[in-house]
Design an enzyme around this catalytic site. Structure first.
Site, mmCIF file in Angstrom:
data_model
loop_
_atom_site.group_PDB
_atom_site.id
_atom_site.type_symbol
_atom_site.label_atom_id
_atom_site.label_comp_id
_atom_site.label_asym_id
_atom_site.label_seq_id
_atom_site.Cartn_x
_atom_site.Cartn_y
_atom_site.Cartn_z
ATOM 1 C CE LYS A 16 -7.614 8.900 0.837
ATOM 2 N NZ LYS A 16 -6.686 9.789 1.567
ATOM 3 N NE ARG A 24 -5.405 12.097 -4.081
ATOM 4 C CZ ARG A 24 -5.033 10.894 -3.623
ATOM 5 N NH1 ARG A 24 -5.564 9.800 -4.109
ATOM 6 N NH2 ARG A 24 -4.131 10.808 -2.685
ATOM 7 N NE ARG A 75 0.945 6.064 4.365
ATOM 8 C CZ ARG A 75 -0.009 6.687 3.683
ATOM 9 N NH1 ARG A 75 -1.274 6.515 3.994
ATOM 10 N NH2 ARG A 75 0.310 7.523 2.722
ATOM 11 N NE ARG A 122 2.296 5.822 -0.556
ATOM 12 C CZ ARG A 122 1.074 6.361 -0.626
ATOM 13 N NH1 ARG A 122 0.030 5.707 -0.142
ATOM 14 N NH2 ARG A 122 0.902 7.545 -1.168
ATOM 15 N NE ARG A 160 1.216 11.963 -0.550
ATOM 16 C CZ ARG A 160 1.410 10.919 0.266
ATOM 17 N NH1 ARG A 160 2.577 10.758 0.879
ATOM 18 N NH2 ARG A 160 0.452 10.058 0.462
#
Ligand code: AMP
Length: 209
Positions: free
Chosen positions: A15, A90, A124, A152, A163
């Site tokens: 996203k 969400r 990532r 992160r 998650r």
């Protein structure tokens, strides 16, 4: 296209990576609730410290907090012709709250199987100076950037599992909710960044951006 566009999908679907291209195409400012929350955590605000424990555990921040954050953002002048919402809504409660104040013209659902998610998230990295998102294998940062990229705090294998569960339990049902309202666009996200971007662009353009 009037109203806001929602970027929807599991964590690591791409996203954030696709957002700048869609934002340039549509002229709608990108608004990521995750980025807003991370900024609130970094600023040490009361809301930030409330959000931090949920984020680090891989859980969703309570609806009231997020709905308040977005309602304020929607009041700003650049939100007049809609936003590109990345990571919001969400939950069904968030979608209902949004529907009361803002039209949603398209929900772009970037679909990626769970097996691919963990590898995507654990590799990532983010450039704190530009906000650009990279992946150590699939989209490595250029050499002048590689020494400053960061991971992160919630991009660890352990947190990703939580998650993903939060996504399946609380967020995935929203796809059906938006499908019933005729705005859901499904995109196969298990392809290269360029292919996914072109597919999104084609879908938005054919809907009359
Ligand atoms: P993201 O950057 O979109 O992956 O979001 C990072 C974290 O921020 C999530 O795991 C949640 O803890 C929190 N968060 C972001 N957006 C929302 C939202 N719309 N509702 C609840 N929690 C959110």
């Amino acid at each position: 296209m009037s109203g806001s566009i929602v970027l929807f999908g599991p964590p690591g679907a791409g996203k954030g990576t696709q957002a700048s291209r869609i934002s340039s195409l549509t002229g709608k400012p990108q608004v990521s609730t995750g980025d807003m929350l991370r900024a609130a955590v970094a600023s040490g605000s009361e809301m930030g410290s409330e959000a931090q424990s949920y984020m680090e555990a891989g859980l969703l921040v309570p609806d009231e907090v997020i709905i308040g954050l977005i309602s304020e953002r929607l009041q700003e002048p650049d939100a007049m012709s809609g936003l590109l919402l990345d990571g919001y809504p969400r939950t069904i409660a968030q979608a209902e709250a949004l529907a009361k104040v803002e039209g949603v013209s398209a929900v772009i659902s970037i679909e990626v199987p769970d097996e691919a998610i963990v590898e995507r998230i654990v590799g990532r990295r983010m450039d704190p100076e530009t906000g650009m998102i990279y992946h150590i294998r699939f989209n490595p940062p250029p050499s002048e950037v590689s020494s400053r990229v960061v991971q992160r705090k919630d991009d660890t294998e352990e947190t990703v599992r939580n998650r993903l569960s939060a996504y399946h339990e609380q967020t995935a049902p929203l796809a059906g909710w938006y499908e019933e309202r005729g705005v859901l666009i499904r995109i196969d996200g298990n392809r290269s960044i360029e292919e996914v971007g072109s597919a999104i662009e084609a879908a938005i353009t054919s809907r009359g951006n």
